[in-house]
Motif scaffolding. Structure first.
Motif, PDB file in Angstrom:
ATOM      1  N   TYR A  71       0.863  -1.169   0.000  1.00  0.00           N
ATOM      2  CA  TYR A  71       0.000   0.000   0.000  1.00  0.00           C
ATOM      3  C   TYR A  71       0.904   1.223   0.000  1.00  0.00           C
ATOM      4  CZ  TYR A  71      -3.965  -2.934   1.550  1.00  0.00           C
ATOM      5  OH  TYR A  71      -4.947  -3.883   1.646  1.00  0.00           O
ATOM      6  N   GLN A  97       0.885   5.677   0.937  1.00  0.00           N
ATOM      7  CA  GLN A  97       0.162   6.802   1.540  1.00  0.00           C
ATOM      8  C   GLN A  97       0.925   8.075   1.210  1.00  0.00           C
ATOM      9  OE1 GLN A  97       0.020   6.852   5.851  1.00  0.00           O
ATOM     10  NE2 GLN A  97      -1.978   7.860   5.834  1.00  0.00           N
ATOM     11  N   VAL A 130      -4.509   5.911   2.819  1.00  0.00           N
ATOM     12  CA  VAL A 130      -3.729   4.753   2.397  1.00  0.00           C
ATOM     13  C   VAL A 130      -4.387   4.145   1.153  1.00  0.00           C
ATOM     14  CG1 VAL A 130      -2.943   2.467   3.097  1.00  0.00           C
ATOM     15  CG2 VAL A 130      -3.024   4.303   4.777  1.00  0.00           C
ATOM     16  N   MET A 155       4.735   7.286   1.563  1.00  0.00           N
ATOM     17  CA  MET A 155       5.062   6.241   2.511  1.00  0.00           C
ATOM     18  C   MET A 155       4.548   4.939   1.920  1.00  0.00           C
ATOM     19  SD  MET A 155       6.437   6.479   5.560  1.00  0.00           S
ATOM     20  CE  MET A 155       6.561   5.732   7.152  1.00  0.00           C
ATOM     21  N   PHE A 163       3.751   1.011   2.533  1.00  0.00           N
ATOM     22  CA  PHE A 163       3.531   0.031   3.582  1.00  0.00           C
ATOM     23  C   PHE A 163       3.414  -1.360   2.981  1.00  0.00           C
ATOM     24  CE2 PHE A 163       3.063   2.811   7.095  1.00  0.00           C
ATOM     25  CZ  PHE A 163       2.354   3.934   6.674  1.00  0.00           C
ATOM     26  N   GLU A 175      -6.952 -10.837   8.848  1.00  0.00           N
ATOM     27  CA  GLU A 175      -6.433  -9.533   9.246  1.00  0.00           C
ATOM     28  C   GLU A 175      -5.106  -9.273   8.568  1.00  0.00           C
ATOM     29  OE1 GLU A 175      -5.952  -9.171  13.446  1.00  0.00           O
ATOM     30  OE2 GLU A 175      -4.493  -7.557  13.241  1.00  0.00           O
ATOM     31  N   GLN A 176      -4.960  -8.077   8.024  1.00  0.00           N
ATOM     32  CA  GLN A 176      -3.708  -7.687   7.393  1.00  0.00           C
ATOM     33  C   GLN A 176      -2.869  -6.931   8.420  1.00  0.00           C
ATOM     34  OE1 GLN A 176      -4.314  -5.724   3.590  1.00  0.00           O
ATOM     35  NE2 GLN A 176      -5.883  -7.205   3.009  1.00  0.00           N
ATOM     36  N   PHE A 193       0.348  -4.653   9.166  1.00  0.00           N
ATOM     37  CA  PHE A 193       1.152  -3.688   8.429  1.00  0.00           C
ATOM     38  C   PHE A 193       2.532  -3.496   9.048  1.00  0.00           C
ATOM     39  CE2 PHE A 193      -1.566  -1.542   5.289  1.00  0.00           C
ATOM     40  CZ  PHE A 193      -2.764  -2.166   5.572  1.00  0.00           C
ATOM     41  N   GLY A 194       3.503  -3.246   8.183  1.00  0.00           N
ATOM     42  CA  GLY A 194       4.832  -2.875   8.627  1.00  0.00           C
ATOM     43  C   GLY A 194       4.885  -1.386   8.938  1.00  0.00           C
ATOM     44  N   PRO A 195       6.046  -0.909   9.402  1.00  0.00           N
ATOM     45  CA  PRO A 195       6.183   0.497   9.799  1.00  0.00           C
ATOM     46  C   PRO A 195       6.312   1.452   8.620  1.00  0.00           C
ATOM     47  CG  PRO A 195       8.254  -0.638  10.099  1.00  0.00           C
ATOM     48  CD  PRO A 195       7.249  -1.691   9.705  1.00  0.00           C
ATOM     49  N   TYR A 226      -8.494   0.929  11.770  1.00  0.00           N
ATOM     50  CA  TYR A 226      -7.064   0.923  12.026  1.00  0.00           C
ATOM     51  C   TYR A 226      -6.684   2.189  12.775  1.00  0.00           C
ATOM     52  CZ  TYR A 226      -5.932  -2.982   8.873  1.00  0.00           C
ATOM     53  OH  TYR A 226      -5.816  -4.224   8.283  1.00  0.00           O
ATOM     54  N   GLY A 238       3.047   2.194  10.944  1.00  0.00           N
ATOM     55  CA  GLY A 238       2.057   1.674  10.027  1.00  0.00           C
ATOM     56  C   GLY A 238       0.708   1.515  10.695  1.00  0.00           C
ATOM     57  N   PRO A 239      -0.356   1.340   9.917  1.00  0.00           N
ATOM     58  CA  PRO A 239      -1.692   1.128  10.492  1.00  0.00           C
ATOM     59  C   PRO A 239      -1.722  -0.102  11.385  1.00  0.00           C
ATOM     60  CG  PRO A 239      -1.826   1.603   8.137  1.00  0.00           C
ATOM     61  CD  PRO A 239      -0.386   1.393   8.446  1.00  0.00           C
TER      62      PRO A 239
END
Lengths: 113, 113
Positions: free
Chosen positions: A35, A37, A43, A89, A91, A101-102, A104-106, B36, B43-44
């Motif tokens: 994703y 943003q 996002v 950004m 992700f 559920e997904q 997310f990384g930072p 989220y 991240g989210p």
């Protein structure tokens, strides 16, 4: 607790250059996502990947973008020739199942000059 | 195209009060909704989800309400704490078309002592 990791945290590049953003999804997850943003915006989905192939992609994910799972742990996003508007950004996310559920990384902040 | 949006861009509440964050969606075929939380530089982070066959789901200090008639989703946070300060996004997807998440623009929640 397992988590998605991304490197680098910040990437600065010149317009027209290639960049590769790296992600290590959660180890037992099978579905992977990118994703992005843009600053101050929502996002946006780019692409999903399962069983070594793209399962979905958005209009944003054009021929300049590609994804790869080069080994058993990494998941990469390549932008072939970066444009100013690619600054955002990025992700990475992963899930154990298609509808799960997904996580997310930072994120990696990409700045294109 | 279909869109997911939020009623208010910012919300300021006193510590200890309850918070309500609202979200409108336009795709009547959406069957899965998620909230989220995104803290600065991260991240989210998944908070709670709800499927379209339900109208209410509770978690720890959070409740999600879904009104399919008016296509409205809300997140209620009980006894809001300073650590709840973040941007909150609603997201939806329509399983028939895939598993990519469609995010709203975000509401910034500021909790004041």
């Amino acid at each position: 607790e397992p988590e998605v990791t991304q490197t680098p945290s910040h990437q600065v590049t010149q317009m027209g250059q290639e960049v590769i953003l790296r992600c290590v999804p959660i180890s037992n997850h099978l579905y992977f996502y990118w994703y992005r943003q843009i600053l101050g915006q929502k996002v946006e989905f780019l692409v999903s990947f399962y069983n070594n192939e793209i399962s979905e992609k958005s209009e944003i994910f054009d021929d300049q973008f590609s994804v790869e799972r080069p080994d058993g742990s990494n998941f990469t996003l390549k932008i072939r020739s970066t444009k100013l508007e690619d600054s955002a950004m990025y992700f990475c996310a992963s899930s154990s199942g298609a509808s799960g559920e997904q996580f997310f990384g930072p994120g990696t902040r990409l700045t294109v000059l | 195209g279909e869109s997911v949006g939020l009623h208010l861009p910012t919300l300021s509440v006193q510590e200890g009060d309850n918070s309500i964050i609202n979200c409108a969606y336009s795709n009547s075929a959406s069957d899965y909704f998620i909230w989220y939380k995104q803290e600065s530089g991260k991240g989210p982070q998944f908070i709670i989800d709800i499927r379209s066959n339900m109208d209410k789901r509770q978690g720890q200090r959070v409740t999600v309400l879904l009104n399919k008639t008016v296509k409205h989703l809300s997140l209620q946070i009980a006894a809001t704490q300073p650590g709840d300060s973040a941007v909150y996004f609603c997201a939806e997807r329509e399983r028939r078309t895939g598993y990519a998440l469609n995010f709203g623009k975000g509401t910034s929640l500021l909790v004041t002592p």
